[in-house]
Design an enzyme around this catalytic site. Structure first.
Site, PDB file in Angstrom:
ATOM      1  N   GLN B 232      -0.090   2.246  -0.970  1.00 19.78           N
ATOM      2  CA  GLN B 232       0.413   3.626  -1.050  1.00 19.78           C
ATOM      3  C   GLN B 232       1.098   4.090   0.230  1.00 19.78           C
ATOM      4  OE1 GLN B 232       0.684   5.641  -3.566  1.00 19.78           O
ATOM      5  NE2 GLN B 232      -0.497   4.527  -5.098  1.00 19.78           N
ATOM      6  N   THR B 252       2.894  -3.794  -2.647  1.00 24.02           N
ATOM      7  CA  THR B 252       3.547  -3.947  -3.941  1.00 24.02           C
ATOM      8  C   THR B 252       4.936  -3.321  -3.902  1.00 24.02           C
ATOM      9  OG1 THR B 252       3.203  -3.887  -6.318  1.00 24.02           O
ATOM     10  CG2 THR B 252       2.757  -1.852  -5.122  1.00 24.02           C
ATOM     11  N   HIS B 254       6.745  -1.947  -6.565  1.00 23.50           N
ATOM     12  CA  HIS B 254       7.128  -0.817  -7.432  1.00 23.50           C
ATOM     13  C   HIS B 254       6.681   0.545  -6.917  1.00 23.50           C
ATOM     14  CE1 HIS B 254       3.373   0.316  -9.710  1.00 23.50           C
ATOM     15  NE2 HIS B 254       2.985  -0.807  -9.163  1.00 23.50           N
ATOM     16  N   CYS B 378     -10.613  14.070 -18.958  1.00 25.74           N
ATOM     17  CA  CYS B 378      -9.940  14.021 -20.252  1.00 25.74           C
ATOM     18  C   CYS B 378      -8.719  13.114 -20.225  1.00 25.74           C
ATOM     19  CB  CYS B 378      -9.539  15.422 -20.672  1.00 25.74           C
ATOM     20  SG  CYS B 378     -10.977  16.391 -21.098  1.00 25.74           S
TER      21      CYS B 378
END
Lengths: 132, 454
Positions: B232, B252, B254, B378
């Site tokens: 990140q 990474t 992407h 949720c």
């Protein structure tokens, strides 16, 4: 996750949002769920002395399905007798809104809210009768 | 003209920079060779492209190109670093220290290694109990017989249990309220069996940046390897493996405007760090990661790394300005709003906010023209709210009410203005429908109510 059109309709145009006077002897209030679980529903029913549900209001903290479930049951209970309202089950709500399995608890909460509101109303009536 | 929907979820993934795609195109068409083909120009061209990309990625983190192993992405890099070290250094020790707020690719790898160790210990117990009782022992009786024969103080079993198990013991350190590690707690957790510390550069939910240089220094002093999941933070905040004493780093493509499906693991050469491979085969990537290289994606990754290196300074200033505009715009117009995670040590593009008395998923549904994430249960199948927010001491109800904004290279000021207005409108609308907001406004202490958990 995609929502059904009915959930989106109730979520975007919720029916009967609001508050009834808790102190009114004909108003029963049901508060179910828990903030820590991410859903709290408050359903209020104004019930005539003859046992007819004249008005229903709700406020809900919860996801779109929880809001839609509560909105739907306010529509359903209006005009019904208390006994008729007691027969509304979570399965009816889940079916009507096409809730996915992970959202079934929202419909359970809606059923619980109806029962809790009616119970509150009955308690109020009993204590009134005892006083009388 | 504002184009909808707006993408503000750049911690999940980022769109490819058009310059990256342009660099990749020849390798998706005519230059299709296998980088491992040594005997014809197709192979040579592919290999040259891969080596160029390796240099570009290495330059971004202050490494040498020989220290990079290309992988399928950061999940594989995390697995390779942790499992690779545990296997290679099994005779030295088996203890790992990590953080409760790490990415699942680190946490679940650690949990698997704990399970492997436990299963091995159970096998050893069964063998020892068979010796002691003179008969085969069933797993069903393991717990009972272990106590009866007091295996924990049995010298033979204890000696066996000290041998390498193939798994690991893991300490999951708590974080402070701002999401940062307490270096004293890290130091206190280190033992003579500790072989690896795995701590991230920046958190994917709350953007908290860890004191990587200090952690690296401490690990180096104690002779413990330091793996950093840098996914990140790379290209957003400074990260240099030499200055920060990092031994292994996961990256990474992407998350920095490159293609998906490609990443890298940095593996230090001086002093040399060894890892056992987890994928066996043709011996690619100096034997650390077999498998034909995804040349086009690697070329894109290299280009993305180069752009990140050249543009990070300007881009982080711009993102910080947009982020602060978003934060102030929301907080000036809404009450009962809290920011999660450190404001001081934070990725410039990250904003994680809890909107009290509004549920996160309902809010995301209300702002459907803006792509963000929520810590609400949720949004996941588990029905548990964000473990990262919980580890920072955020109460469950506020974790359910959290929204993560991830600003990126292609977000504009116009978009931020639109999002501020939308958030204020929709939070107010949902609060009008929230029984909790009404009760809070009436001065009712929500904690005094006996809730019916379900």
């Amino acid at each position: 996750m995609a929502y059904s059109d009915k959930v989106i309709d109730h979520y975007e145009n919720p029916r009967n949002v609001g508050t009834l006077d808790k102190a009114d002897p004909n108003v029963g209030t049901g508060l179910v769920g828990a903030p820590a679980c991410g859903d709290v529903m408050r359903l209020q029913l104004k019930i005539s002395d003859e046992g007819i549900i004249e008005d229903a209001k709700f406020k809900t903290f919860g996801c779109g399905s929880a809001i839609a479930s509560s909105s739907l049951v306010t529509e359903w209970v209006k005009g019904k007798t208390v006994d008729q309202a007691m027969t509304i089950s979570n399965k009816d709500v889940a079916r009507e809104l096409a809730l996915p399995p992970v959202k079934i608890h929202c419909s359970v909460l809606a059923e619980d809210a109806i029962k809790a509101a009616i119970e509150d109303f009955k308690k109020k009536r009993e204590s009134r009768q005892q006083k009388a | 003209m504002l184009k909808l929907p707006i993408y503000m979820d750049n911690h999940a993934t980022t769109p490819m920079d058009p310059r990256v795609l342009e660099a990749m195109m020849p390798y998706l068409r005519e230059d299709f060779g296998n980088a491992a083909s040594r005997n014809h120009p197709f192979g040579w061209k592919a290999e040259a492209a891969v080596e160029q990309a390796r240099k570009q990625v290495a330059a971004l983190i202050g490494a040498s190109d020989k220290e990079l192993v290309f992988t399928s992405g950061a999940t594989e890099s995390d697995n390779l670093a942790i499992k690779g070290v545990v296997e290679f250094y099994k005779d030295k020790g088996d203890h790992i220290i990590t953080l409760k707020t790490e990415h699942k690719a680190v946490l679940d790898t650690c949990k698997r290694l704990e399970r492997v160790r436990q299963e091995r210990l159970d096998e050893l117990k069964l063998m020892r109990l068979a010796q002691l009782t003179g008969a085969p022992v069933s797993r069903d009786n393991l717990a009972e017989l272990s106590i009866k024969h007091d295996l924990d103080s049995d010298p033979v079993y204890r000696q066996w249990a000290e041998m390498p198990t193939g798994g690991a013991r893991v300490t999951y350190l708590e974080v402070e309220k701002d999401g940062r590690i307490d270096l004293k707690k890290l130091e206190a957790a280190m033992t003579d069996k500790t072989i690896l510390v795995s701590i991230m550069l920046a958190n994917n939910e709350i953007g908290t940046v860890q004191p990587v240089a200090e952690i690296g220094k401490l690990c180096r002093q104690r002779g413990i390897l330091f793996h950093c999941d840098a996914v990140q933070g790379i290209g957003k905040v400074p990260f240099n493996v030499e200055e920060m004493n990092v031994d292994l780093a996961s990256i990474t493509s992407h998350k920095m405007y490159g293609p998906k499906g490609v990443g890298a693991l940095y593996v230090r050469r001086k002093p040399r760090v060894r890892i056992a491979p987890i994928i066996d085969g043709g011996g690619h990537e100096r034997g650390m990661r077999s498998g034909t290289l995804n040349v086009a994606a690697i070329v894109g990754f290299g280009k993305a790394a180069e752009l990140a290196r050249l543009e990070m300074a300007d881009e982080s200033v711009r993102l910080l300005r947009l982020r602060e505009k978003l934060r102030k715009g929301i907080m000036d117009q809404l009450d009962m709003v809290t920011v999660n995670g450190s404001m001081e040590h934070r990725l410039p593009g990250n904003l994680n906010i809890s909107f009290a008395y509004v549920e996160g998923e309902a809010l995301m549904m209300a702002i459907k023209d803006v792509a963000v994430s929520s810590g609400s249960a949720c949004t996941s199948a588990s029905l548990e709210p964000s473990y990262v927010l919980r580890a920072c001491g955020v109460e469950e109800e506020l974790a359910h009410s959290s929204i993560r904004f991830g600003l990126g290279r292609f977000n504009t000021e116009e978009e931020v203005d639109f999002v501020i207005k939308l958030m204020v409108d929709k939070v107010n609308r949902l609060r009008e429908m929230s029984p909790l907001y009404e009760m809070a406004k009436e001065g009712i202490d929500l904690k005094s109510i006996e809730w019916t958990a379900h």
